[in-house]
Design a protein around this motif. Sequence first.
Motif, PDB file in Angstrom:
ATOM      1  N   GLY A 133      -1.700 -44.641 109.718  1.00 53.08           N
ATOM      2  CA  GLY A 133      -1.195 -44.241 108.397  1.00 53.08           C
ATOM      3  C   GLY A 133      -1.423 -45.349 107.387  1.00 53.08           C
ATOM      4  O   GLY A 133      -1.931 -45.123 106.283  1.00 53.08           O
ATOM      5  N   LYS A 134      -1.045 -46.545 107.783  1.00 50.48           N
ATOM      6  CA  LYS A 134      -1.240 -47.733 106.940  1.00 50.48           C
ATOM      7  C   LYS A 134      -2.727 -47.922 106.620  1.00 50.48           C
ATOM      8  O   LYS A 134      -3.108 -48.241 105.490  1.00 50.48           O
ATOM      9  CB  LYS A 134      -0.716 -48.950 107.728  1.00 50.48           C
ATOM     10  CG  LYS A 134      -0.688 -50.222 106.958  1.00 50.48           C
ATOM     11  CD  LYS A 134       0.692 -50.486 106.428  1.00 50.48           C
ATOM     12  CE  LYS A 134       0.665 -51.585 105.384  1.00 50.48           C
ATOM     13  NZ  LYS A 134       1.878 -51.626 104.597  1.00 50.48           N
ATOM     14  N   GLU A 171      -7.938 -45.518 101.202  1.00 49.03           N
ATOM     15  CA  GLU A 171      -7.957 -44.847  99.896  1.00 49.03           C
ATOM     16  C   GLU A 171      -8.189 -45.860  98.773  1.00 49.03           C
ATOM     17  O   GLU A 171      -8.921 -45.607  97.815  1.00 49.03           O
ATOM     18  CB  GLU A 171      -6.645 -44.080  99.656  1.00 49.03           C
ATOM     19  CG  GLU A 171      -6.584 -42.723 100.324  1.00 49.03           C
ATOM     20  CD  GLU A 171      -7.809 -41.864 100.055  1.00 49.03           C
ATOM     21  OE1 GLU A 171      -8.258 -41.755  98.902  1.00 49.03           O
ATOM     22  OE2 GLU A 171      -8.355 -41.324 101.045  1.00 49.03           O
ATOM     23  N   GLU A 172      -7.550 -47.018  98.906  1.00 53.08           N
ATOM     24  CA  GLU A 172      -7.749 -48.106  97.933  1.00 53.08           C
ATOM     25  C   GLU A 172      -9.220 -48.528  97.907  1.00 53.08           C
ATOM     26  O   GLU A 172      -9.802 -48.736  96.840  1.00 53.08           O
ATOM     27  CB  GLU A 172      -6.875 -49.321  98.309  1.00 53.08           C
ATOM     28  CG  GLU A 172      -5.384 -49.101  98.176  1.00 53.08           C
ATOM     29  CD  GLU A 172      -4.981 -48.737  96.754  1.00 53.08           C
ATOM     30  OE1 GLU A 172      -5.459 -49.393  95.818  1.00 53.08           O
ATOM     31  OE2 GLU A 172      -4.220 -47.760  96.595  1.00 53.08           O
ATOM     32  N   TYR A 210     -14.899 -48.710  95.749  1.00 54.89           N
ATOM     33  CA  TYR A 210     -16.298 -48.304  95.903  1.00 54.89           C
ATOM     34  C   TYR A 210     -16.729 -47.445  94.714  1.00 54.89           C
ATOM     35  O   TYR A 210     -17.801 -47.641  94.147  1.00 54.89           O
ATOM     36  CB  TYR A 210     -16.509 -47.498  97.198  1.00 54.89           C
ATOM     37  CG  TYR A 210     -16.125 -48.177  98.502  1.00 54.89           C
ATOM     38  CD1 TYR A 210     -16.130 -49.564  98.635  1.00 54.89           C
ATOM     39  CD2 TYR A 210     -15.774 -47.418  99.624  1.00 54.89           C
ATOM     40  CE1 TYR A 210     -15.793 -50.169  99.849  1.00 54.89           C
ATOM     41  CE2 TYR A 210     -15.443 -48.013 100.833  1.00 54.89           C
ATOM     42  CZ  TYR A 210     -15.439 -49.387 100.941  1.00 54.89           C
ATOM     43  OH  TYR A 210     -15.108 -49.972 102.137  1.00 54.89           O
ATOM     44  N   ARG A 211     -15.867 -46.469  94.373  1.00 56.41           N
ATOM     45  CA  ARG A 211     -16.200 -45.531  93.298  1.00 56.41           C
ATOM     46  C   ARG A 211     -16.350 -46.275  91.970  1.00 56.41           C
ATOM     47  O   ARG A 211     -17.315 -46.073  91.238  1.00 56.41           O
ATOM     48  CB  ARG A 211     -15.123 -44.434  93.213  1.00 56.41           C
ATOM     49  CG  ARG A 211     -15.647 -43.108  92.706  1.00 56.41           C
ATOM     50  CD  ARG A 211     -14.569 -42.038  92.699  1.00 56.41           C
ATOM     51  NE  ARG A 211     -13.993 -41.800  94.020  1.00 56.41           N
ATOM     52  CZ  ARG A 211     -12.692 -41.790  94.298  1.00 56.41           C
ATOM     53  NH1 ARG A 211     -11.799 -42.009  93.336  1.00 56.41           N
ATOM     54  NH2 ARG A 211     -12.264 -41.562  95.528  1.00 56.41           N
ATOM     55  N   ASN A 212     -15.388 -47.153  91.705  1.00 56.59           N
ATOM     56  CA  ASN A 212     -15.418 -47.911  90.444  1.00 56.59           C
ATOM     57  C   ASN A 212     -16.642 -48.805  90.318  1.00 56.59           C
ATOM     58  O   ASN A 212     -17.033 -49.194  89.222  1.00 56.59           O
ATOM     59  CB  ASN A 212     -14.163 -48.786  90.317  1.00 56.59           C
ATOM     60  CG  ASN A 212     -12.923 -47.937  90.120  1.00 56.59           C
ATOM     61  OD1 ASN A 212     -13.015 -46.771  89.721  1.00 56.59           O
ATOM     62  ND2 ASN A 212     -11.760 -48.507  90.407  1.00 56.59           N
ATOM     63  N   ASP A 235     -10.610 -45.205 109.349  1.00 57.75           N
ATOM     64  CA  ASP A 235     -11.297 -44.933 108.086  1.00 57.75           C
ATOM     65  C   ASP A 235     -11.485 -46.240 107.320  1.00 57.75           C
ATOM     66  O   ASP A 235     -10.536 -47.001 107.137  1.00 57.75           O
ATOM     67  CB  ASP A 235     -10.410 -43.969 107.281  1.00 57.75           C
ATOM     68  CG  ASP A 235     -11.085 -43.463 106.011  1.00 57.75           C
ATOM     69  OD1 ASP A 235     -12.235 -43.838 105.744  1.00 57.75           O
ATOM     70  OD2 ASP A 235     -10.432 -42.672 105.291  1.00 57.75           O
ATOM     71  N   LEU A 236     -12.710 -46.533 106.914  1.00 63.15           N
ATOM     72  CA  LEU A 236     -12.963 -47.722 106.082  1.00 63.15           C
ATOM     73  C   LEU A 236     -13.274 -47.304 104.646  1.00 63.15           C
ATOM     74  O   LEU A 236     -13.846 -48.076 103.883  1.00 63.15           O
ATOM     75  CB  LEU A 236     -14.115 -48.557 106.669  1.00 63.15           C
ATOM     76  CG  LEU A 236     -13.980 -48.951 108.152  1.00 63.15           C
ATOM     77  CD1 LEU A 236     -15.194 -49.773 108.587  1.00 63.15           C
ATOM     78  CD2 LEU A 236     -12.688 -49.732 108.400  1.00 63.15           C
TER      79      LEU A 236
END
Lengths: 229, 229
Positions: free
Chosen positions: B20-21, B27-28, B33-35, B137-138
């Motif tokens: 979960g952590k 997500e951060e 990556y998107r930015n 997930d990375l």
Amino acid sequence: MIKEESLEMEKVKVMEDVLGKNNIMAEELRKIYRNNGLQVLNLIGSPGEGKTTLLETTLRHLSGRILPGVIEGDILTGRDAARIKKLGRPVVQIETRGACHLDAKMIAKVLKDFDLQKLNLLLIENVGNLVCPASFDLGEDFKVVVISAVEGSDKPGKYPEIFNRAGVCVLNKVDLIGYTNFSREEFYEDIEHVNPQLKVFELSATNGTGVEKWVDWLEGLILNGSKKD
Amino acid sequence: MIKEESLEMEKVKVMEDVLGKNNIMAEELRKIYRNNGLQVLNLIGSPGEGKTTLLETTLRHLSGRILPGVIEGDILTGRDAARIKKLGRPVVQIETRGACHLDAKMIAKVLKDFDLQKLNLLLIENVGNLVCPASFDLGEDFKVVVISAVEGSDKPGKYPEIFNRAGVCVLNKVDLIGYTNFSREEFYEDIEHVNPQLKVFELSATNGTGVEKWVDWLEGLILNGSKKD
């Protein structure tokens, strides 16, 4: 969601408890093996370096005085046990359903499926993984790290725990070594660094090169150690 | 030592908390990556099926419009980063010191070592392990499962989680396929069963066979998706 530091601490604590519990169960297994005159090998290696083929070849080469049973560990499928079964020896498949290693409790559960008095060798093929299975004692006499020449010569340095904990290393697929950039110099230098006592057998489970030496060692182990000799 | 059942429950609970952590941190990472207009691939596979060689070959083949950075994950040693560094691209080595996978927190820590505005592709090579890295997930756009033809064709059926979660599969070392009993029929049947959408590239990172198609796909991904195009 708990805080990060306490989560880290809780992780470490649970892992210690899991390993502690496993060690206790491994001691129980050791007693069972001893009482039944069993030598036990725990084969550990990545997926696809030929653990099952090594077992098949080994079973074919062992003399009639050796009475092997096999435990196959996989995340999913009974494919490996089906391969071993064809060779007429007792075999049980453990499907871990996601778990990345076998543990002592899983072994304890399936031991009842064997007539242990009719065996003097138990070969356990762990889940294909060069990392996690190294930490879980199955009460074995030897951990055997199985690596393939095609995997590359840099593995002992990069995965030191298993090379350190293993008593024996099988360097498999030497028939393909000429097609790779595998460096024996790097490989043995790494081993000298992480575990100078490691006994290495270079062989090809597919074409039989070097299998005799490995089988001789294995037979010697059993015929010198077994109560059924 | 706590009781077995409560230990099992605690294990499950801690694992859920850890994942979960990790998901929150992933997500951060996705936002970062998107930015920065980054496409991110997370390469997962067993030790020795050629992930680093695939990265070397990929870097050599990419056109000047692609600006890759590389994160190398290993339990120990900086050998892989040293190999990538020779190709003149930014690279950071993560040594997990025992951990069997990379997690999002490890990635977050090293991102500051890159000038992200100067990259449009981030290639992450995970720890050599076909099992554990699948769950973490990375923040990547694609998990790429890398397998070698020498490992055998039965791997998608035996290690379904990673084949299920991956968007892309690289079947490497096809130059050696003639020396093995690899069955394309079994391989693609297994994939059809676990993940029919999986995109497969058959290639040899060593001799270059099939690399062009893989690189074309990768370039298309970036040049169609990147803000730096």
